[in-house]
Design a protein around this motif. Sequence first.
Motif, PDB file in Angstrom:
ATOM      1  N   VAL A  94      64.657  71.791  38.475  1.00 50.82           N
ATOM      2  CA  VAL A  94      65.459  71.374  39.657  1.00 50.82           C
ATOM      3  C   VAL A  94      65.750  69.844  39.409  1.00 50.82           C
ATOM      4  N   SER A  97      68.081  69.239  36.635  1.00 56.42           N
ATOM      5  CA  SER A  97      69.471  69.891  37.184  1.00 56.42           C
ATOM      6  C   SER A  97      70.166  68.824  37.649  1.00 56.42           C
ATOM      7  N   TYR A  98      69.417  67.997  38.743  1.00 53.86           N
ATOM      8  CA  TYR A  98      69.900  66.773  39.542  1.00 53.86           C
ATOM      9  C   TYR A  98      70.301  65.793  38.344  1.00 53.86           C
ATOM     10  N   ASN A 304      65.922  78.838  37.677  1.00 52.78           N
ATOM     11  CA  ASN A 304      66.336  77.405  38.671  1.00 52.78           C
ATOM     12  C   ASN A 304      67.671  76.701  38.025  1.00 52.78           C
ATOM     13  N   THR A 307      70.773  78.537  38.454  1.00 51.00           N
ATOM     14  CA  THR A 307      71.311  78.768  39.659  1.00 51.00           C
ATOM     15  C   THR A 307      71.542  77.342  40.103  1.00 51.00           C
ATOM     16  N   MET A 308      71.152  76.178  39.742  1.00 46.06           N
ATOM     17  CA  MET A 308      71.652  74.925  39.799  1.00 46.06           C
ATOM     18  C   MET A 308      72.837  74.583  39.264  1.00 46.06           C
ATOM     19  N   VAL A 311      75.235  76.232  41.399  1.00 51.30           N
ATOM     20  CA  VAL A 311      75.510  75.158  42.654  1.00 51.30           C
ATOM     21  C   VAL A 311      76.484  74.093  42.188  1.00 51.30           C
ATOM     22  N   HIS A 312      76.282  73.437  41.382  1.00 47.00           N
ATOM     23  CA  HIS A 312      77.052  72.297  40.712  1.00 47.00           C
ATOM     24  C   HIS A 312      78.393  72.770  40.583  1.00 47.00           C
ATOM     25  N   VAL A 318      72.951  70.380  47.559  1.00 49.50           N
ATOM     26  CA  VAL A 318      71.814  70.947  47.920  1.00 49.50           C
ATOM     27  C   VAL A 318      70.828  69.663  48.346  1.00 49.50           C
ATOM     28  N   ALA A 323      66.045  72.613  47.866  1.00 49.13           N
ATOM     29  CA  ALA A 323      65.750  72.739  46.312  1.00 49.13           C
ATOM     30  C   ALA A 323      63.854  73.202  46.268  1.00 49.13           C
TER      31      ALA A 323
END
Length: 402
Positions: A94, A97-98, A304, A307-308, A311-312, A318, A323
């Motif tokens: 996670v 991914s950020y 993850n 999935t992220m 999402v992006h 999120v 998260a």
Amino acid sequence: MLVMITIWKKIDLIKKIFLGIVLGGILGIVMPNVKVIGLLGTLFVGALKAVAPLLVFSLVAHALSQTQKGQKTNMKMIVFLYLLGTFAAALVAVMASYLFPINLILSDVTAKTDITPPQGVGQVFQTLLLNVVDNPINALATANYIGVLSWAVIFGLALRHVSNSTKDLLKSAAEVTSKVVTWVIGMAPFGIMGLVFSTVSDNGLSALKNYGLLLFVLVGSMAFVALVINPIIALLVMRTNPYPLVFQCLRESGVTAFFTRSSAANIPVNMKLCEKLGLDSDTYSVSIPLGATINMAGAAITINVLTMAAVHTLGVQVDFGSAFLLSIVAALSAAGASGVAGGSLLLIPVACSLFGIPNDIAMQVVGVGFVVGVVQDSCETALNSSTDVLFTAVAEKSAWKK
């Protein structure tokens, strides 16, 4: 000829595998149309996967049949480390991914239409529970490791009350199965040569060039867990420098797992490494098959990150709470990945549903996963399998200090 065979036998297995990798890559470039070379890899993995369920059942049943009430084991600590490591890996994915937000071109990905993902977390655990009580013969035939493991535990506990002659028979069955697997493992250099040949001749690097950032985040997260997170966990438990053990596990377990792409097929390698490390056979004969089933840090990262990425791509916001919840779902779902057809990739729609992402979009993300699977699946398995040995050793070495 006899001289060459003698020299070959004296070469370390890891060096043989390296030779197989190099030769497979060269042959894949020079003569990509000679598909019979790739058949060696198919036969090798097929043989390992065929005997692995029998190995899991015989080893676990035998180990438990020998245990006595009050006998000291480190299984609680090992299971705790498995779960902690998987959850930590999910959090790392996670955060990565950020730091490196990924946008996917979903319209260019063809969704897999011949597979059906689970509809929610509830269905994942329902499938998991049904696999636990699967017919033992069917579990062995279909390589349902959740079912194989559960019945091995039941039979092993029941066999504690039988005569010693019966226990000796079970021990002989475990030894014979292990010997067969040892013979198969001896063919690893040729099998891996075929696997590398198939990868290079069929895919090359062209299929992966459009997913460079995605692969960077996936592989980078797995490397970070293997080289930073796992050593930190090991340091806290052992109170000593963990890196010699970490590197040995990666070198002697992770390398073969990378090419076989199966934690279950890599069980014999891990068992041999545990023996080499001087660990308690009563413990690792249970913890290694168990780890191949529930210790899925690499799967949690895959779930993850993809999935992220979805999402992006869709612009969904999120927060930290969401998260964190995603990490919990990914860790728990990953533990049951081996009981779901398609493994970790088919659990992506479950995670996507937390953010209201429709199933058709989620399945396109699964399609992306299949594209990068050549590298992703290999790295995922290498992390999972090498960590099985690492945490087994860490738990036992911590006990030595008590």
